[in-house]
Each structure stands twice: as structure tokens, then as C-alpha cells.
Design a protein around this motif. Structure first.
Motif, PDB file in Angstrom:
ATOM      1  N   ILE A   1      14.354  53.230  36.182  1.00 56.31           N
ATOM      2  CA  ILE A   1      15.662  52.768  35.712  1.00 56.31           C
ATOM      3  C   ILE A   1      16.792  53.520  36.417  1.00 56.31           C
ATOM      4  CG2 ILE A   1      17.219  52.762  33.701  1.00 56.31           C
ATOM      5  CD1 ILE A   1      14.627  52.141  32.011  1.00 56.31           C
ATOM      6  N   PHE A   2      16.682  54.845  36.495  1.00 57.88           N
ATOM      7  CA  PHE A   2      17.747  55.605  37.146  1.00 57.88           C
ATOM      8  C   PHE A   2      17.755  55.399  38.658  1.00 57.88           C
ATOM      9  CE2 PHE A   2      17.937  57.607  33.024  1.00 57.88           C
ATOM     10  CZ  PHE A   2      19.312  57.695  32.838  1.00 57.88           C
ATOM     11  N   GLY A   3      16.603  55.160  39.254  1.00 57.31           N
ATOM     12  CA  GLY A   3      16.555  54.816  40.672  1.00 57.31           C
ATOM     13  C   GLY A   3      17.267  53.497  40.931  1.00 57.31           C
ATOM     14  N   TRP A   4      17.006  52.508  40.067  1.00 57.69           N
ATOM     15  CA  TRP A   4      17.658  51.207  40.239  1.00 57.69           C
ATOM     16  C   TRP A   4      19.162  51.312  39.959  1.00 57.69           C
ATOM     17  CZ3 TRP A   4      20.423  47.600  37.459  1.00 57.69           C
ATOM     18  CH2 TRP A   4      20.594  46.375  38.105  1.00 57.69           C
ATOM     19  N   LEU A   5      19.544  52.120  38.990  1.00 51.04           N
ATOM     20  CA  LEU A   5      20.976  52.303  38.714  1.00 51.04           C
ATOM     21  C   LEU A   5      21.684  52.950  39.908  1.00 51.04           C
ATOM     22  CD1 LEU A   5      20.991  53.330  34.955  1.00 51.04           C
ATOM     23  CD2 LEU A   5      21.853  51.196  35.947  1.00 51.04           C
ATOM     24  N   SER A   6      21.003  53.822  40.625  1.00 46.55           N
ATOM     25  CA  SER A   6      21.622  54.382  41.832  1.00 46.55           C
ATOM     26  C   SER A   6      21.785  53.293  42.890  1.00 46.55           C
ATOM     27  CB  SER A   6      20.822  55.571  42.371  1.00 46.55           C
ATOM     28  OG  SER A   6      19.620  55.155  42.959  1.00 46.55           O
ATOM     29  N   LEU A   7      20.822  52.379  42.994  1.00 44.74           N
ATOM     30  CA  LEU A   7      20.967  51.225  43.876  1.00 44.74           C
ATOM     31  C   LEU A   7      22.176  50.403  43.461  1.00 44.74           C
ATOM     32  CD1 LEU A   7      19.955  49.118  46.014  1.00 44.74           C
ATOM     33  CD2 LEU A   7      18.563  48.157  44.190  1.00 44.74           C
ATOM     34  N   PHE A   8      22.342  50.193  42.166  1.00 43.25           N
ATOM     35  CA  PHE A   8      23.454  49.417  41.619  1.00 43.25           C
ATOM     36  C   PHE A   8      24.800  50.018  42.048  1.00 43.25           C
ATOM     37  CE2 PHE A   8      26.425  48.260  38.243  1.00 43.25           C
ATOM     38  CZ  PHE A   8      26.129  46.936  37.980  1.00 43.25           C
ATOM     39  N   VAL A   9      24.944  51.325  41.877  1.00 44.93           N
ATOM     40  CA  VAL A   9      26.213  51.994  42.200  1.00 44.93           C
ATOM     41  C   VAL A   9      26.453  52.006  43.712  1.00 44.93           C
ATOM     42  CG1 VAL A   9      27.422  54.213  42.153  1.00 44.93           C
ATOM     43  CG2 VAL A   9      26.235  53.398  40.119  1.00 44.93           C
ATOM     44  N   ILE A  10      25.451  52.394  44.476  1.00 44.05           N
ATOM     45  CA  ILE A  10      25.607  52.455  45.929  1.00 44.05           C
ATOM     46  C   ILE A  10      25.888  51.069  46.493  1.00 44.05           C
ATOM     47  CG2 ILE A  10      24.395  52.957  48.091  1.00 44.05           C
ATOM     48  CD1 ILE A  10      23.017  55.273  46.507  1.00 44.05           C
ATOM     49  N   ASN A  11      25.236  50.053  45.948  1.00 40.48           N
ATOM     50  CA  ASN A  11      25.468  48.681  46.384  1.00 40.48           C
ATOM     51  C   ASN A  11      26.936  48.295  46.175  1.00 40.48           C
ATOM     52  OD1 ASN A  11      24.436  45.900  47.122  1.00 40.48           O
ATOM     53  ND2 ASN A  11      25.273  45.496  45.101  1.00 40.48           N
ATOM     54  N   GLY A  12      27.500  48.646  45.016  1.00 41.45           N
ATOM     55  CA  GLY A  12      28.905  48.332  44.752  1.00 41.45           C
ATOM     56  C   GLY A  12      29.829  48.989  45.758  1.00 41.45           C
ATOM     57  N   ILE A  13      29.523  50.232  46.114  1.00 41.44           N
ATOM     58  CA  ILE A  13      30.355  50.958  47.077  1.00 41.44           C
ATOM     59  C   ILE A  13      30.241  50.345  48.469  1.00 41.44           C
ATOM     60  CG2 ILE A  13      30.650  53.188  48.234  1.00 41.44           C
ATOM     61  CD1 ILE A  13      29.624  54.455  45.536  1.00 41.44           C
ATOM     62  N   ILE A  14      29.018  50.103  48.905  1.00 37.61           N
ATOM     63  CA  ILE A  14      28.804  49.548  50.247  1.00 37.61           C
ATOM     64  C   ILE A  14      29.406  48.152  50.368  1.00 37.61           C
ATOM     65  CG2 ILE A  14      27.016  48.714  51.831  1.00 37.61           C
ATOM     66  CD1 ILE A  14      25.292  51.062  50.902  1.00 37.61           C
ATOM     67  N   CYS A  15      29.188  47.321  49.365  1.00 39.81           N
ATOM     68  CA  CYS A  15      29.720  45.959  49.421  1.00 39.81           C
ATOM     69  C   CYS A  15      31.249  45.961  49.382  1.00 39.81           C
ATOM     70  CB  CYS A  15      29.150  45.118  48.288  1.00 39.81           C
ATOM     71  SG  CYS A  15      27.415  44.743  48.512  1.00 39.81           S
ATOM     72  N   PHE A  16      31.841  46.890  48.640  1.00 37.04           N
ATOM     73  CA  PHE A  16      33.301  46.991  48.607  1.00 37.04           C
ATOM     74  C   PHE A  16      33.852  47.248  50.001  1.00 37.04           C
ATOM     75  CE2 PHE A  16      36.878  49.969  48.652  1.00 37.04           C
ATOM     76  CZ  PHE A  16      37.870  49.159  48.129  1.00 37.04           C
ATOM     77  N   MET A  17      33.151  48.063  50.786  1.00 37.74           N
ATOM     78  CA  MET A  17      33.643  48.382  52.127  1.00 37.74           C
ATOM     79  C   MET A  17      33.665  47.145  53.021  1.00 37.74           C
ATOM     80  SD  MET A  17      32.230  52.225  52.912  1.00 37.74           S
ATOM     81  CE  MET A  17      30.503  51.903  52.681  1.00 37.74           C
TER      82      MET A  17
END
Length: 180
Positions: free
Chosen positions: A22-38
Motif C-alpha cells: 500500500i505504501f509503495g503504491w502510494l509513493s507511485l501515486f504521489v510521484i506520478n502526480g509530480i511527474i505528470c504535472f511537469m
């Protein structure tokens, strides 16, 4: 997690594994938001609202694409673990289970990749697909690698000698890592 296999009761060990997932996937969730924002800041350019930037036009397709890709990698690494199992019946069950991790999300990953490309605004899409010299060879390689992985996953699910499955498992892992 690994060192606790023999020391922790099975139920607690499984709970720790799920928490780790769950916490591994949540890190994917957060990093994905940052990368996609760029790449696609979306309405943030007008509103300066954090959530408009985080949940941008490519957030959901990229999140699902990356999630399915991670599940595929789990199957590929699972093959490496499974082929070293001494018990023949258990080895066969494990390789079939890992094949599901590879084969089932495969079509979903490809659909999400198409969704992601469709969600790109015109300007970033033009930069990526028309002006970037790195992308055409990557896409050609992706089109070659995808069927190889899929067929390799089917072959791994078959009842074949371990002498065939061992090198195939390592080859599939290398091919899968070429996606990166």
C-alpha cells in the motif's frame, strides 16, 4: 520482510506485506502526480490550485499505466523466484501464478498507454512524438518487446522442463527491463 519469513507468524507477515504494498503504491501515486504535472500542468496554469496541478490531464492514465507496468514487473521478478523452487508441482503453480501477473495486466497497460497518449495536449505531444529523436526508436522497440513478453509469459505458464524455463525467465526479465 525477507528475514522475518521464519520468525513471524504467517498472518502478521502477510499484513506487513500488504502495508508495504500500500505504501509503495502510494509513493507511485504521489510521484506520478509530480511527474505528470511537469508535462501537463492542466488548469493549474490558470488557478494556481495545488489539486488542479496534481490531478492534471495525464494523472489518471499515467497512474494506471504505471500500476499495470509494476504488476507486470512483479510477475517477471516472480518468475526468477519461482524457477529456483525445488518442488516441481509448487514451481509449476508459482510460474503459472506469475504468468497471470504478466498476462492479465498486459492488455490493460497497453490501453492505458493509448489513453495516456490521447490525454496529452497538442504541444507536448508534438514535442514528444515529432521533435524528439529518442522516441521513434523507443516506440519501435516497444512494439517488438510487447509481443515477446506476452508470448514468453504464455510459454512460462506451460509445463516445460526447468532447463528451458530458467534461461527464459532471465531473458524475459531483461526484455521487461528494456521497457524502462
Amino acid at each position: 520482510y525477507y528475514y522475518a519469513f521464519e520468525k513471524m507468524e504467517a498472518r502478521r507477515h502477510l499484513t506487513v506485506g500488504w502495508i508495504y504494498f500500500i505504501f509503495g503504491w502510494l509513493s507511485l501515486f504521489v510521484i506520478n502526480g509530480i511527474i505528470c504535472f511537469m508535462l501537463t500542468p492542466g488548469d493549474w496554469l490558470n488557478t494556481n490550485n495545488f489539486w488542479d496541478g496534481f490531478f492534471n490531464p495525464t494523472f489518471w492514465p499515467a497512474l494506471f499505466f504505471r500500476t499495470f507496468l509494476a504488476v507486470i514487473f512483479a510477475g517477471l521478478f516472480g518468475f526468477i523466484t519461482a524457477i529456483f523452487e525445488k518442488n516441481t508441482n509448487l514451481r509449476q503453480k508459482l510460474t503459472r501464478h506469475c504468468a497471470r501477473f504478466l498476462l492479465i495486466p498486459f492488455g490493460f497497460m497497453l490501453l492505458c498507454g493509448w489513453w495516456y497518449i490521447s490525454a496529452l495536449p497538442e504541444a507536448p505531444a508534438a514535442i514528444i512524438f515529432l521533435r524528439s529523436p529518442e522516441i521513434p526508436p523507443y516506440l519501435r522497440t516497444f512494439l517488438i518487446i510487447s509481443p515477446l513478453l506476452f508470448v514468453g509469459g504464455i510459454i512460462m505458464a506451460l509445463r516445460l522442463p526447468v532447463a528451458i524455463k530458467k534461461p527464459l525467465a532471465f531473458l524475459l526479465l531483461v526484455i521487461g527491463l528494456m521497457y524502462m
